[in-house]
Design a protein around this motif. Sequence first.
Motif, mmCIF file in Angstrom:
data_model
loop_
_atom_site.group_PDB
_atom_site.id
_atom_site.type_symbol
_atom_site.label_atom_id
_atom_site.label_comp_id
_atom_site.label_asym_id
_atom_site.label_seq_id
_atom_site.Cartn_x
_atom_site.Cartn_y
_atom_site.Cartn_z
ATOM 1 N N ARG B 4 66.989 76.631 31.780
ATOM 2 C CA ARG B 4 67.278 77.813 32.063
ATOM 3 C C ARG B 4 68.876 78.191 31.979
ATOM 4 O O ARG B 4 69.503 76.968 32.528
ATOM 5 C CB ARG B 4 66.597 78.207 33.261
ATOM 6 C CG ARG B 4 65.134 78.336 33.378
ATOM 7 C CD ARG B 4 64.589 78.565 34.770
ATOM 8 N NE ARG B 4 65.177 77.225 35.254
ATOM 9 C CZ ARG B 4 64.868 77.119 37.200
ATOM 10 N NH1 ARG B 4 64.117 78.121 37.524
ATOM 11 N NH2 ARG B 4 65.036 75.961 37.209
ATOM 12 N N ALA C 33 68.916 77.489 25.476
ATOM 13 C CA ALA C 33 68.250 78.529 26.668
ATOM 14 C C ALA C 33 68.617 79.721 26.677
ATOM 15 O O ALA C 33 69.982 80.074 26.168
ATOM 16 C CB ALA C 33 68.364 77.662 27.823
ATOM 17 N N ASP C 35 67.732 83.576 29.210
ATOM 18 C CA ASP C 35 67.055 84.273 30.372
ATOM 19 C C ASP C 35 66.653 85.735 29.891
ATOM 20 O O ASP C 35 67.299 86.106 28.748
ATOM 21 C CB ASP C 35 67.494 83.869 31.556
ATOM 22 C CG ASP C 35 68.826 84.541 31.958
ATOM 23 O OD1 ASP C 35 69.267 85.614 30.994
ATOM 24 O OD2 ASP C 35 69.489 84.064 32.680
ATOM 25 N N VAL C 36 66.115 86.520 30.819
ATOM 26 C CA VAL C 36 65.808 87.940 30.570
ATOM 27 C C VAL C 36 67.285 88.740 30.588
ATOM 28 O O VAL C 36 67.159 89.969 30.140
ATOM 29 C CB VAL C 36 65.045 88.359 31.723
ATOM 30 C CG1 VAL C 36 63.522 87.910 31.582
ATOM 31 C CG2 VAL C 36 65.637 88.329 32.880
ATOM 32 N N ASN C 39 71.524 85.830 29.127
ATOM 33 C CA ASN C 39 72.401 85.074 29.437
ATOM 34 C C ASN C 39 72.070 83.635 28.342
ATOM 35 O O ASN C 39 70.784 83.301 28.246
ATOM 36 C CB ASN C 39 72.453 84.321 30.887
ATOM 37 C CG ASN C 39 72.781 85.303 31.804
ATOM 38 O OD1 ASN C 39 73.942 85.944 31.547
ATOM 39 N ND2 ASN C 39 72.138 85.380 32.890
#
Lengths: 74, 74, 74, 74, 74, 74, 74
Positions: B4, C33, C35-36, C39
């Motif tokens: 993440r 990686a 994210d929503v 990023n």
Amino acid sequence: MVSRPFDLLNDALGKEALIILKAGRSVRGVLLAFDVHMNLVVDDAELTEQDGTVKKLGRILIRGDTVVIVAPSP
Amino acid sequence: MVSRPFDLLNDALGKEALIILKAGRSVRGVLLAFDVHMNLVVDDAELTEQDGTVKKLGRILIRGDTVVIVAPSP
Amino acid sequence: MVSRPFDLLNDALGKEALIILKAGRSVRGVLLAFDVHMNLVVDDAELTEQDGTVKKLGRILIRGDTVVIVAPSP
Amino acid sequence: MVSRPFDLLNDALGKEALIILKAGRSVRGVLLAFDVHMNLVVDDAELTEQDGTVKKLGRILIRGDTVVIVAPSP
Amino acid sequence: MVSRPFDLLNDALGKEALIILKAGRSVRGVLLAFDVHMNLVVDDAELTEQDGTVKKLGRILIRGDTVVIVAPSP
Amino acid sequence: MVSRPFDLLNDALGKEALIILKAGRSVRGVLLAFDVHMNLVVDDAELTEQDGTVKKLGRILIRGDTVVIVAPSP
Amino acid sequence: MVSRPFDLLNDALGKEALIILKAGRSVRGVLLAFDVHMNLVVDDAELTEQDGTVKKLGRILIRGDTVVIVAPSP
């Protein structure tokens, strides 16, 4: 040790700080208060405009979304 | 392995990083703290302005919405 | 077939991509990686500034709201 | 008849479209996917920069908040 | 009488309107649809760029956050 | 006495007002409606562009996030 | 003592204040009202444009997101 970013603001209460704002402005003064939006109250505030002119503004409210960096004096 | 994006910030705590900000600024220093808004606390911060001038600012808070890139030193 | 925009990011994990950012910057590297908020973590990142200068930055975090386009290598 | 704005995007899936972005960029390609944030996936994307240079980028993700206009080919 | 701002958009459906956008653009065409974000669908759209060049774009989607003024033809 | 900012808009309904917008634009006309986002409907609207050119636009919708100041005529 | 930023606005009600806005504007006048978005009502408002021109605007509403600094007169 600072474990969360807003701890730095808490530790800086009552101390002098340099606050760098968007659009080339900065403020120097004593940090009196802050909130979760990073709105700040600064006392004995001295505003430096992008062109270098300085204005003494007394006690002011700075809107949080214009803040770039808060640098408390060591 | 980073699964993440914020894991990268977690792994960078206590290490030197280059932080590129909007409007041509960048900060180099040791990452001490971060939050979900990407607000950062950086120690021994050295701010480079768009015109290349460098200021030593000590321990600072960087507002998350001004961050473009965080590049921890390898 | 891509049925949702973030599927493209998922398919691009571990592959090289060109990421075009606001204010004339771009990054080339391996997507690790996301994210929503979009990023991104990019490895072996090479940042090209608006004036054409290139910096090798290693593993970096790119803040989602500065992303314009993500173009994975075919 | 289009009764909601996103119906236009739905009708445009699989067809060529011109997408005008902020900051003088535009993309021409085949619309493959979209979401509620107006994030778009475009195939065979051809990016035209503000200075007129054109880059072929293949399949790309465009971040919704950079979109100004989506104009599907008739 | 218009009692809420979006009533003006509702009354303008099927009629010609001038839509002024940020960054010096404007669109003239027939308003076909809108939503709560002020995303608009305009038919027979004619886009005028900041430099005065005009492009016929057919049926388009305009992203709401780029809208400044909607002026339906009387 | 005005106790909340939107009371000023309420008191201004049906009266002429000057509305200063971002990017150097302003509109003069009769305020007909507003909502919580500060979206405004203005009748007999006269738009002054940054370069001083004036356009008569009739009844228009102004998007709230482009508003800087609303100044009702005394 | 000010314990929260909005206390400064509360203490400033009925007093003269300088309000610095984005894009080089500022307003001087008597603060009459504010809300949580920092929307302000200012009476006897004198607007100074970026080029130094001054306009007397009477009682005005200033949209909160254009505010940079509020400096009440001591």
